[in-house]
Scaffold this active site. Sequence first.
Site, short mmCIF file in Angstrom:
data_model
loop_
_atom_site.label_atom_id
_atom_site.label_comp_id
_atom_site.label_asym_id
_atom_site.label_seq_id
_atom_site.Cartn_x
_atom_site.Cartn_y
_atom_site.Cartn_z
N GLU A 90 -11.30 -0.66 -5.54
CA GLU A 90 -11.35 0.79 -5.55
C GLU A 90 -10.40 1.37 -6.57
O GLU A 90 -9.32 0.84 -6.81
CB GLU A 90 -10.96 1.31 -4.16
CG GLU A 90 -12.05 1.00 -3.18
CD GLU A 90 -11.66 1.35 -1.77
OE1 GLU A 90 -10.67 2.07 -1.58
OE2 GLU A 90 -12.35 0.88 -0.87
N CYS A 106 -5.16 6.04 -9.02
CA CYS A 106 -4.68 4.95 -8.16
C CYS A 106 -5.52 3.72 -8.48
O CYS A 106 -6.73 3.73 -8.34
CB CYS A 106 -4.84 5.37 -6.69
SG CYS A 106 -4.39 4.07 -5.53
N CYS A 113 -6.37 -8.79 -0.59
CA CYS A 113 -4.91 -8.91 -0.63
C CYS A 113 -4.49 -10.01 0.33
O CYS A 113 -4.96 -10.07 1.46
CB CYS A 113 -4.26 -7.59 -0.23
SG CYS A 113 -2.45 -7.67 -0.32
N CYS A 117 -1.19 -7.07 5.83
CA CYS A 117 -0.63 -6.03 6.71
C CYS A 117 -1.74 -5.56 7.66
O CYS A 117 -2.82 -5.18 7.20
CB CYS A 117 -0.12 -4.87 5.88
SG CYS A 117 1.00 -5.40 4.57
N CYS A 330 -7.35 4.49 0.21
CA CYS A 330 -7.52 3.21 -0.49
C CYS A 330 -7.97 2.09 0.43
O CYS A 330 -7.48 1.92 1.52
CB CYS A 330 -6.21 2.81 -1.17
SG CYS A 330 -6.12 3.46 -2.83
#
Length: 340
Positions: A90, A106, A113, A117, A330
């Site tokens: 994105e 951004c 990733c 998290c 995001c």
Amino acid sequence: MEGLFDLEPAQAEERFVALGGRPFHARIARERVLAGGEREYAGMTSLPAGLRDRLGVQLPILVGAELGRRRAPDGTVKLLVGFGDGVAVETVHIPSRTRGRGATLCVSTQAGCPVGCPFCASGKEGLARNLTTGEIVEQFLRGLDVGPLSRAVVMGVGEPLLNVENLVRALEIVRAELGIGSRRITVSTVGFPDRVRRLAAHEPRFQLAISLHTVDQEQRDQLVPAMAGIPIDEVLAAGDAWFEATGREVTYEYVLLGGANDTAGHAERLAARLAGKRATVNLIPYNPIAAEEWHRPSRERVDAFAQALVSRGLVATVRWSRGVEGDAACGQLRLERARA
Ligand code: SAH
Ligand code: SF4
């Protein structure tokens, strides 16, 4: 597939020569893209027609495709950009609240990733791969096609310091050739201490944001799993080292997870740990991504948390994510696609 901006300028010249062109053709092509807004060789009539055709096939300017676009009522435009091997990231174009003041882009650094998290959409499916330098630059080119840019934040999908070489190469092009000064480029990281220190030595200096989220060790190990075992003290020491090396204040990001890290006690402990540091705390009220164990805290609670920091001498700001109406926060568009 390799694209024009995956190559250093000298490598591009060699490739152009190998394809039957001249070194200066490569310089013209880069210039027409970065300064002239051209996105295809076809329009570059100062290049021989045969060369343009070969370049278009063998060294494209844009290697990806726009797979989706959402515009939120506040003007935020979120692009889903897909690359050849089926990955997608994105890129979000966020207009300044002041008209005519440009926009912040951004950008993403990884497809997925590996940090994991639990409150973040980007970490849900793990890491597919790092983005190439060209793929990071391409996000800027696509962002510019939405509208002029005055700032950039590396806060999209991925952990920037796990792809730092490609990122730094891309940001160098952005700084030197797209004219977004390094003071206007912020890299956001979970704060791997060695990597933060290494980046601090890099010239020119960017702005640094460290995602902290809590100063309770056990809780941080859960909220930032790939950092489990790395003491918060070391993260903060790396932040201090950054300030000493660069003279630039670190921003500590703190996602406020209602019911988890947003109590008065959390604010107090955070203020105590950051006391005396030249740093800003950026509070980000959680943006719900699914049926999770957290909720977005109320405005009153967010304000109280910020106030608790300010009354203890810290600088605190609150960032309500923009474009939430269009799921423009995001990572979300990408996760929807992956699950579809
Ligand atoms: N990997 C880097 C940069 C990308 S995430 C990092 O973690 O810093 C950018 C910011 O968005 C981080 O501060 C992250 O904690 C925050 N974020 C992720 N998911 C979020 C969510 N669901 N709601 C609010 N902020 C979120
Ligand atoms: Fe990765 Fe940042 Fe999301 Fe954590 S918050 S999973 S580090 S993108």
